[in-house]
Design a protein around this motif. Structure first.
Motif, mmCIF file in Angstrom:
data_model
loop_
_atom_site.group_PDB
_atom_site.id
_atom_site.type_symbol
_atom_site.label_atom_id
_atom_site.label_comp_id
_atom_site.label_asym_id
_atom_site.label_seq_id
_atom_site.Cartn_x
_atom_site.Cartn_y
_atom_site.Cartn_z
ATOM 1 N N THR A 72 24.898 11.994 41.622
ATOM 2 C CA THR A 72 24.789 10.693 41.494
ATOM 3 C C THR A 72 23.153 10.567 40.673
ATOM 4 N N ALA A 73 22.369 10.927 41.125
ATOM 5 C CA ALA A 73 20.913 11.054 40.472
ATOM 6 C C ALA A 73 21.017 11.486 39.028
ATOM 7 N N THR A 74 21.594 12.434 38.827
ATOM 8 C CA THR A 74 21.620 13.021 37.517
ATOM 9 C C THR A 74 22.325 12.364 36.477
ATOM 10 N N ILE A 75 23.602 11.858 37.138
ATOM 11 C CA ILE A 75 24.434 11.127 36.162
ATOM 12 C C ILE A 75 23.758 9.659 35.968
ATOM 13 N N HIS A 76 23.147 9.114 36.877
ATOM 14 C CA HIS A 76 22.304 8.260 36.630
ATOM 15 C C HIS A 76 21.300 8.333 35.491
ATOM 16 N N LEU A 77 20.434 9.289 35.573
ATOM 17 C CA LEU A 77 19.490 9.403 34.677
ATOM 18 C C LEU A 77 19.873 9.843 33.379
ATOM 19 N N ALA A 78 20.927 10.452 33.348
ATOM 20 C CA ALA A 78 21.745 10.620 32.062
ATOM 21 C C ALA A 78 22.243 9.626 31.215
ATOM 22 N N THR A 79 22.783 8.572 32.225
ATOM 23 C CA THR A 79 23.671 7.394 31.514
ATOM 24 C C THR A 79 22.802 6.126 31.307
ATOM 25 N N CYS A 80 21.706 6.057 32.071
ATOM 26 C CA CYS A 80 20.984 4.807 31.870
ATOM 27 C C CYS A 80 20.170 4.664 30.507
ATOM 28 N N VAL A 81 19.944 3.268 30.138
ATOM 29 C CA VAL A 81 19.286 3.082 29.158
ATOM 30 C C VAL A 81 17.832 3.680 29.064
ATOM 31 N N SER A 82 17.256 3.234 29.912
ATOM 32 C CA SER A 82 15.738 3.698 30.115
ATOM 33 C C SER A 82 15.442 4.527 31.306
ATOM 34 N N LEU A 128 39.605 10.669 32.715
ATOM 35 C CA LEU A 128 39.425 9.807 33.983
ATOM 36 C C LEU A 128 37.776 9.580 33.678
ATOM 37 N N LEU A 129 36.912 10.426 33.492
ATOM 38 C CA LEU A 129 35.390 10.176 33.539
ATOM 39 C C LEU A 129 35.267 9.464 32.258
ATOM 40 N N ALA A 130 35.732 9.817 31.078
ATOM 41 C CA ALA A 130 35.658 9.160 29.768
ATOM 42 C C ALA A 130 35.997 7.535 29.899
ATOM 43 N N ALA A 131 37.094 7.462 30.583
ATOM 44 C CA ALA A 131 37.520 5.691 30.746
ATOM 45 C C ALA A 131 36.436 5.304 31.547
ATOM 46 N N LEU A 132 35.939 5.712 32.462
ATOM 47 C CA LEU A 132 34.883 5.120 33.274
ATOM 48 C C LEU A 132 33.607 4.860 32.766
ATOM 49 N N HIS A 133 33.344 5.820 31.820
ATOM 50 C CA HIS A 133 31.982 5.750 31.310
ATOM 51 C C HIS A 133 32.177 5.022 29.816
ATOM 52 N N HIS A 134 33.340 4.611 29.370
ATOM 53 C CA HIS A 134 33.630 3.814 28.327
ATOM 54 C C HIS A 134 33.115 4.874 27.176
ATOM 55 N N VAL A 135 33.531 5.964 27.207
ATOM 56 C CA VAL A 135 33.192 6.982 25.845
ATOM 57 C C VAL A 135 34.213 6.814 24.768
ATOM 58 N N ASP A 136 33.574 6.362 23.765
ATOM 59 C CA ASP A 136 34.248 6.282 22.535
ATOM 60 C C ASP A 136 33.581 7.002 21.361
ATOM 61 N N GLY A 137 34.422 8.326 21.041
ATOM 62 C CA GLY A 137 33.947 9.062 19.883
ATOM 63 C C GLY A 137 32.730 9.903 20.501
ATOM 64 N N GLY A 138 32.865 10.113 21.745
ATOM 65 C CA GLY A 138 31.628 10.979 22.064
ATOM 66 C C GLY A 138 30.498 10.292 22.549
ATOM 67 N N THR A 139 30.457 8.958 22.543
ATOM 68 C CA THR A 139 29.323 8.393 22.799
ATOM 69 C C THR A 139 29.483 7.230 23.837
ATOM 70 N N PRO A 140 28.915 7.390 25.288
ATOM 71 C CA PRO A 140 29.047 6.586 26.353
ATOM 72 C C PRO A 140 28.483 5.415 26.241
ATOM 73 N N THR A 141 28.963 4.387 26.810
ATOM 74 C CA THR A 141 28.261 2.876 26.829
ATOM 75 C C THR A 141 27.338 3.101 27.949
ATOM 76 N N HIS A 142 26.003 3.082 27.667
ATOM 77 C CA HIS A 142 24.877 2.966 28.771
ATOM 78 C C HIS A 142 24.930 1.699 29.719
ATOM 79 N N HIS A 143 24.471 2.046 30.850
ATOM 80 C CA HIS A 143 24.319 0.845 31.738
ATOM 81 C C HIS A 143 22.842 1.017 32.300
ATOM 82 N N ALA A 144 22.588 -0.291 32.810
ATOM 83 C CA ALA A 144 21.017 -0.100 33.403
ATOM 84 C C ALA A 144 20.889 0.397 34.713
#
Length: 144
Positions: A72-82, A128-144
Motif C-alpha cells: 500500500t505504501a509503495t503504491i501510494h508513493l508511486a502514484t500520488c501527485v506529490s 484489472l490494475l490498469a482499469a483501477l488506476h486509469h492507465v491510458d497509454g501507459g500513463t496512470p491518472t495520479h491521485h492525491a
C-alpha cells in the motif's frame, strides 16, 4: 529459509508492481508493468512453499498485514501527485485496494499450486490494475 523469507518480503514490499512498473524504480529503469507483475509472481513461485505457508489459511496475520502495508505504501508513493515521505501513509483507497487484491490473487494462486505461469498471472492481473488506476497509454491518472 530465513534469507528466502527476507528476500521475498523485500521483493513484495519494496519492489511491488504498480502502474509504473516495479515500485522503487526510476522511470528510466522501470520495465513494462506486465513484466513487473511477472517478476512479482515469479518471486512468489520461486519461494512458493514459504509464501503458501505464510499467506495461506494457517499463515501469519502479522506477515500478511506487513506485506499489505508495504505494498500500500509503495503504491501510494508511486502514484500520488506529490509524494511525501511520512511515517504514516494517508488513507489511500486505490493503493489499499491494489495491495489487498494482489495479496488475495497471490494467496489464491499459491494455494492452487501455481496452475498458471507468472507471465499468465501478470497478463490476467494487469488489465484489472490498469482499469483501477486509469492507465491510458501507459500513463496512470495520479491521485492525491
Amino acid at each position: 529459509m530465513e534469507a528466502a523469507h527476507a528476500e521475498g518480503l523485500r521483493q513484495v514490499g519494496l519492489r511491488s508492481p504498480g502502474p509504473h512498473g516495479l515500485v522503487g524504480e526510476t522511470a528510466d529503469e522501470a520495465p513494462d508493468p506486465i513484466q513487473s507483475l511477472a517478476a512479482f509472481f515469479a518471486n512468489l513461485a520461486e519461494y512458493a512453499g514459504l509464501y503458501r505457508s505464510l499467506l495461506g489459511p494457517q499463515g501469519s496475520a502479522r506477515v500478511i498485514d506487513h506485506v499489505r502495508r508495504r505494498i500500500t505504501a509503495t503504491i501510494h508513493l508511486a502514484t500520488c501527485v506529490s509524494p511525501v515521505a511520512a511515517p504514516q501513509v494517508p488513507h489511500d483507497v486505490p493503493a489499499a485496494f491494489t495491495a489487498g487484491a494482489l495479496i488475495g490473487v497471490a494467496a489464491d494462486w499459491l494455494q492452487r499450486g501455481c496452475p498458471r505461469t507468472p507471465a499468465e498471472m501478470a497478463a490476467s492481473t494487469w488489465p484489472l490494475l490498469a482499469a483501477l488506476h486509469h492507465v491510458d497509454g501507459g500513463t496512470p491518472t495520479h491521485h492525491a
